[in-house]
Design a protein around this motif. Sequence first.
Motif, PDB file in Angstrom:
ATOM      1  N   UNK A   1       0.834  -1.205   0.000  1.00  0.00           N
ATOM      2  CA  UNK A   1       0.000   0.000   0.000  1.00  0.00           C
ATOM      3  C   UNK A   1       0.869   1.256   0.000  1.00  0.00           C
ATOM      4  N   UNK A   2       1.915   1.280   0.839  1.00  0.00           N
ATOM      5  CA  UNK A   2       2.778   2.458   0.925  1.00  0.00           C
ATOM      6  C   UNK A   2       3.469   2.722  -0.411  1.00  0.00           C
ATOM      7  N   UNK A   3       4.048   1.684  -0.998  1.00  0.00           N
ATOM      8  CA  UNK A   3       4.769   1.853  -2.259  1.00  0.00           C
ATOM      9  C   UNK A   3       3.818   2.208  -3.394  1.00  0.00           C
ATOM     10  N   UNK A   4       2.622   1.634  -3.353  1.00  0.00           N
ATOM     11  CA  UNK A   4       1.639   1.938  -4.407  1.00  0.00           C
ATOM     12  C   UNK A   4       1.299   3.435  -4.426  1.00  0.00           C
ATOM     13  N   UNK A   5       0.967   3.961  -3.256  1.00  0.00           N
ATOM     14  CA  UNK A   5       0.588   5.378  -3.204  1.00  0.00           C
ATOM     15  C   UNK A   5       1.790   6.280  -3.466  1.00  0.00           C
ATOM     16  N   UNK A   6       2.975   5.847  -3.069  1.00  0.00           N
ATOM     17  CA  UNK A   6       4.171   6.628  -3.353  1.00  0.00           C
ATOM     18  C   UNK A   6       4.412   6.743  -4.851  1.00  0.00           C
ATOM     19  N   UNK A   7       4.253   5.635  -5.565  1.00  0.00           N
ATOM     20  CA  UNK A   7       4.453   5.647  -7.021  1.00  0.00           C
ATOM     21  C   UNK A   7       3.346   6.452  -7.695  1.00  0.00           C
ATOM     22  N   UNK A   8       2.107   6.324  -7.200  1.00  0.00           N
ATOM     23  CA  UNK A   8       1.010   7.090  -7.787  1.00  0.00           C
ATOM     24  C   UNK A   8       1.263   8.595  -7.657  1.00  0.00           C
ATOM     25  N   UNK A   9       1.743   9.029  -6.498  1.00  0.00           N
ATOM     26  CA  UNK A   9       2.056  10.451  -6.310  1.00  0.00           C
ATOM     27  C   UNK A   9       3.176  10.867  -7.256  1.00  0.00           C
ATOM     28  N   UNK A  10       4.174   9.996  -7.392  1.00  0.00           N
ATOM     29  CA  UNK A  10       5.279  10.312  -8.289  1.00  0.00           C
ATOM     30  C   UNK A  10       4.851  10.454  -9.727  1.00  0.00           C
ATOM     31  N   UNK A  11       4.001   9.556 -10.187  1.00  0.00           N
ATOM     32  CA  UNK A  11       3.522   9.642 -11.569  1.00  0.00           C
ATOM     33  C   UNK A  11       2.640  10.856 -11.777  1.00  0.00           C
ATOM     34  N   UNK A  12       1.900  11.244 -10.750  1.00  0.00           N
ATOM     35  CA  UNK A  12       1.088  12.459 -10.860  1.00  0.00           C
ATOM     36  C   UNK A  12       1.977  13.691 -11.010  1.00  0.00           C
ATOM     37  N   UNK A  13       3.107  13.682 -10.311  1.00  0.00           N
ATOM     38  CA  UNK A  13       4.039  14.799 -10.419  1.00  0.00           C
ATOM     39  C   UNK A  13       4.643  14.889 -11.811  1.00  0.00           C
ATOM     40  N   UNK A  14       4.710  13.755 -12.509  1.00  0.00           N
ATOM     41  CA  UNK A  14       5.266  13.748 -13.864  1.00  0.00           C
ATOM     42  C   UNK A  14       4.304  14.351 -14.871  1.00  0.00           C
ATOM     43  N   UNK A  15       3.035  14.509 -14.512  1.00  0.00           N
ATOM     44  CA  UNK A  15       2.066  15.098 -15.422  1.00  0.00           C
ATOM     45  C   UNK A  15       1.171  14.045 -16.031  1.00  0.00           C
ATOM     46  N   UNK A  16       0.149  14.524 -16.758  1.00  0.00           N
ATOM     47  CA  UNK A  16      -0.839  13.634 -17.348  1.00  0.00           C
ATOM     48  C   UNK A  16      -0.397  13.234 -18.751  1.00  0.00           C
ATOM     49  N   UNK A  17       0.181  12.071 -18.866  1.00  0.00           N
ATOM     50  CA  UNK A  17       0.607  11.571 -20.164  1.00  0.00           C
ATOM     51  C   UNK A  17       0.304  10.091 -20.249  1.00  0.00           C
TER      52      UNK A  17
END
Length: 227
Positions: A9-25
């Motif tokens: 759960x921790x790693x999942x949400x961490x990666x989701x936040x990271x991908x959101x920071x990369x922008x919508x692509x």
Amino acid sequence: MMTAFARTIILYFLIMVGLRLMGKRQIGELEPSELVLTMMISDLATVPMQDFGIPLLAGVIPILTLLAISMLLSQISLRHLRFRAMVCGTPSVLIRNGELQQDAMRRNRYTLDELLEELRGQGIANIADVKYAVLENSGQLSVLPWAAQQPPTASQLGLEVEDDVTLPVVLINDGRVLAKNLTLCGKDNAWLNKTLRKEKVSSPREVFLMTLDEQGQVVCVKKEGLK
């Protein structure tokens, strides 16, 4: 068991936040540096999820480091065009004025079969019909046909067309009233209840979708299977 669940759960949400920071692509629109970052993050996340002997921070710290580097490179790219060209590359013109640019195709290792496939996908069968074909940094091919090969617009035909395109706002989504959107449209619950009665609906829970556009037109779709 709970340790694996918590780590995932921790790693999942961490990666989701990271991908959101990369922008919508979409994946196919990622630049090379962004694609490498995505692949490295996914690999780093799997290690602490599978091996409980490895501390969770051993996976979190490298992921945060990569995200920080990515954001730093993005900020530098915004200010320095040469640095951006070095990291992300530059677009290449594969067709110019209806003629193939063979040197550019060789540099990008872009085959003729790939080019023809992309052109057919955009409804173009003849290379001579294309004024420019540009291979973007994301790998997408932008095709610009000659003006004579493009469908005429209303302005070119000298027609006066009323601009009636509006952006509908969702007020009810699967039975749930979106109060923020309702306020944004300048409406209240009294207006909503009155509109529902006109649509012969007794409750928002019976509505699958309701939208309101800038011209005041309401579209109401009732849920199926309700008695």
